[in-house]
Scaffold this motif. Structure first.
Motif, PDB file in Angstrom:
ATOM      1  N   GLY A   1       0.832  -1.190   0.000  1.00  0.00           N
ATOM      2  CA  GLY A   1       0.000   0.000   0.000  1.00  0.00           C
ATOM      3  C   GLY A   1       0.865   1.237   0.000  1.00  0.00           C
ATOM      4  N   ASP A   2       0.274   2.329  -0.420  1.00  0.00           N
ATOM      5  CA  ASP A   2       1.026   3.569  -0.551  1.00  0.00           C
ATOM      6  C   ASP A   2       1.428   4.175   0.778  1.00  0.00           C
ATOM      7  N   ASP A   3       0.731   3.836   1.844  1.00  0.00           N
ATOM      8  CA  ASP A   3       1.006   4.475   3.136  1.00  0.00           C
ATOM      9  C   ASP A   3       1.944   3.664   4.026  1.00  0.00           C
ATOM     10  N   GLY A   4       2.476   2.567   3.524  1.00  0.00           N
ATOM     11  CA  GLY A   4       3.410   1.767   4.315  1.00  0.00           C
ATOM     12  C   GLY A   4       2.786   1.107   5.525  1.00  0.00           C
ATOM     13  N   GLY A   5       1.482   0.925   5.518  1.00  0.00           N
ATOM     14  CA  GLY A   5       0.794   0.294   6.635  1.00  0.00           C
ATOM     15  C   GLY A   5       0.302   1.276   7.681  1.00  0.00           C
ATOM     16  N   ALA A   6       0.457   2.577   7.424  1.00  0.00           N
ATOM     17  CA  ALA A   6       0.060   3.596   8.411  1.00  0.00           C
ATOM     18  C   ALA A   6      -1.435   3.542   8.709  1.00  0.00           C
ATOM     19  N   ALA A   7      -2.258   3.328   7.698  1.00  0.00           N
ATOM     20  CA  ALA A   7      -3.707   3.287   7.917  1.00  0.00           C
ATOM     21  C   ALA A   7      -4.087   2.097   8.798  1.00  0.00           C
ATOM     22  N   LEU A   8      -3.455   0.963   8.570  1.00  0.00           N
ATOM     23  CA  LEU A   8      -3.733  -0.217   9.399  1.00  0.00           C
ATOM     24  C   LEU A   8      -3.293   0.022  10.838  1.00  0.00           C
ATOM     25  N   ARG A   9      -2.090   0.592  11.026  1.00  0.00           N
ATOM     26  CA  ARG A   9      -1.624   0.872  12.387  1.00  0.00           C
ATOM     27  C   ARG A   9      -2.549   1.856  13.092  1.00  0.00           C
ATOM     28  N   ALA A  10      -3.053   2.854  12.372  1.00  0.00           N
ATOM     29  CA  ALA A  10      -3.975   3.830  12.966  1.00  0.00           C
ATOM     30  C   ALA A  10      -5.277   3.145  13.374  1.00  0.00           C
ATOM     31  N   LEU A  11      -5.783   2.264  12.537  1.00  0.00           N
ATOM     32  CA  LEU A  11      -7.002   1.536  12.848  1.00  0.00           C
ATOM     33  C   LEU A  11      -6.813   0.645  14.072  1.00  0.00           C
TER      34      LEU A  11
END
Length: 73
Positions: free
Chosen positions: A2-12
């Motif tokens: 993913g483009d965000d390097g997993g940032a969205a998953l970590r935030a969730l």
């Protein structure tokens, strides 16, 4: 990955943990106690490691024709 390097998953996941802590204030201490009892390594970087390994060719299934499937990441 993913483009965000997993940032969205970590935030969730962080948001879910915050909600859990509202009803379970000892969540972090209980997790640490369980991790130590099971002799598990720290969980830091596991999502990144999973993505890196999943993108690698060695863990992709092999087709009937003998070649490997393309990465879905």
């Amino acid at each position: 990955m993913g483009d965000d390097g997993g940032a969205a998953l970590r935030a969730l996941l962080a948001e879910a943990d915050d909600e859990l802590r509202e009803d379970w204030p000892d969540l972090d201490a209980d997790r640490e106690r369980l991790r130590a009892a099971l002799d598990l390594p720290p969980a830091d970087g596991l999502v990144e490691a999973l993505h890196r390994l999943a993108a690698g060719e060695a863990f992709r299934p092999i087709r009937d024709a003998g070649d490997r499937y393309e990465s879905m990441l």
